[in-house]
Design an enzyme around this catalytic site. Structure first.
Site, PDB file in Angstrom:
ATOM      1  N   VAL A 136      57.413 -36.761  17.870  1.00  0.00           N
ATOM      2  CA  VAL A 136      58.173 -37.427  18.931  1.00  0.00           C
ATOM      3  C   VAL A 136      57.927 -36.545  20.150  1.00  0.00           C
ATOM      4  O   VAL A 136      58.481 -35.467  20.266  1.00  0.00           O
ATOM      5  CB  VAL A 136      59.673 -37.542  18.580  1.00  0.00           C
ATOM      6  N   PRO A 137      57.029 -36.976  21.038  1.00  0.00           N
ATOM      7  CA  PRO A 137      56.387 -36.067  22.004  1.00  0.00           C
ATOM      8  C   PRO A 137      57.219 -35.628  23.213  1.00  0.00           C
ATOM      9  O   PRO A 137      56.949 -35.995  24.352  1.00  0.00           O
ATOM     10  CB  PRO A 137      55.164 -36.865  22.439  1.00  0.00           C
ATOM     11  N   CYS A 138      58.202 -34.786  22.965  1.00  0.00           N
ATOM     12  CA  CYS A 138      59.022 -34.264  24.062  1.00  0.00           C
ATOM     13  C   CYS A 138      58.209 -33.341  24.975  1.00  0.00           C
ATOM     14  O   CYS A 138      58.595 -33.119  26.122  1.00  0.00           O
ATOM     15  CB  CYS A 138      60.252 -33.550  23.522  1.00  0.00           C
ATOM     16  N   HIS A 139      57.074 -32.852  24.492  1.00  0.00           N
ATOM     17  CA  HIS A 139      56.220 -31.990  25.330  1.00  0.00           C
ATOM     18  C   HIS A 139      55.582 -32.779  26.474  1.00  0.00           C
ATOM     19  O   HIS A 139      55.070 -32.187  27.417  1.00  0.00           O
ATOM     20  CB  HIS A 139      55.141 -31.310  24.476  1.00  0.00           C
ATOM     21  N   ARG A 140      55.632 -34.093  26.419  1.00  0.00           N
ATOM     22  CA  ARG A 140      55.032 -34.938  27.456  1.00  0.00           C
ATOM     23  C   ARG A 140      55.992 -35.222  28.617  1.00  0.00           C
ATOM     24  O   ARG A 140      55.698 -36.035  29.479  1.00  0.00           O
ATOM     25  CB  ARG A 140      54.558 -36.262  26.850  1.00  0.00           C
TER      26      ARG A 140
END
Length: 181
Positions: A136-140
């Site tokens: 779940v790409p919170c780094h984006r």
């Protein structure tokens, strides 16, 4: 009961967690990550032979090899309240190799909740507590000015993940300590 296993990634040790019947992934944390395991309501038991863990590790292998595995390939069940679930669902929609701002997510959440506006800080709290990072790409998620902040795994990890995905880093920057967004 919740189970956990370890995955050795190119970026370090990752802990994976699943629910008691092994049907849903409930956590993915990098070593030293803030809020590591904090959404799991009880102690996790190490169990390495769960098929879901093998599937998740193959997904991560593909991701770290530069492929673009789909989030929908894994059964996910992050534990959190309704607001956080809404933010995490928006995170799942961010395309591989692209970024969105906290304000952009706030606008989407406001629309979903039928409100005029929403606090970017509230969204930031939900993003930071994402229990299934990387997948779940919170780094984006970046600041409105292009600042690289707010990643529970640390800014350097965020940079490595964005670079792996081929994000154009030319407009992004690490803010100086003490600098407000």
């Amino acid at each position: 009961m919740y189970y956990q296993t370890i995955y050795l990634s190119p970026l370090g040790v990752i802990t994976l967690a699943c629910d008691g019947d092994g049907s849903h992934l409930v956590g993915l944390w990098t070593e030293g990550q803030k809020y590591h395991g904090n959404t799991i309501p009880e102690a996790m038991v190490e169990k390495n032979d769960i098929p879901l863990f093998a599937t998740a590790k193959k997904w991560l292998d593909r991701y770290f090899a530069g492929e673009k595995p789909g989030i929908s390939e894994l059964p996910l069940a992050p534990i959190g309240g309704e607001f956080r679930q809404g933010v995490w669902n928006i995170l799942r929609e961010i395309p591989y190799g692209e970024v969105i701002t906290y304000g952009g997510i706030a606008k989407k959440m406001a629309a979903k909740m039928g409100k005029q506006s929403m606090s970017s800080q509230a969204v930031g709290g939900a993003v930071g507590h994402n229990p299934i990072s990387i997948i779940v790409p919170c780094h984006r998620v970046v600041g409105s000015n292009g600042s690289l902040t707010g990643f529970a795994g640390g800014v350097q990890m965020k940079i490595k993940l964005l670079e792996l995905e081929g994000v154009d880093m030319s407009r992004l920057f690490v803010p100086k300590k003490g600098t407000a967004l």
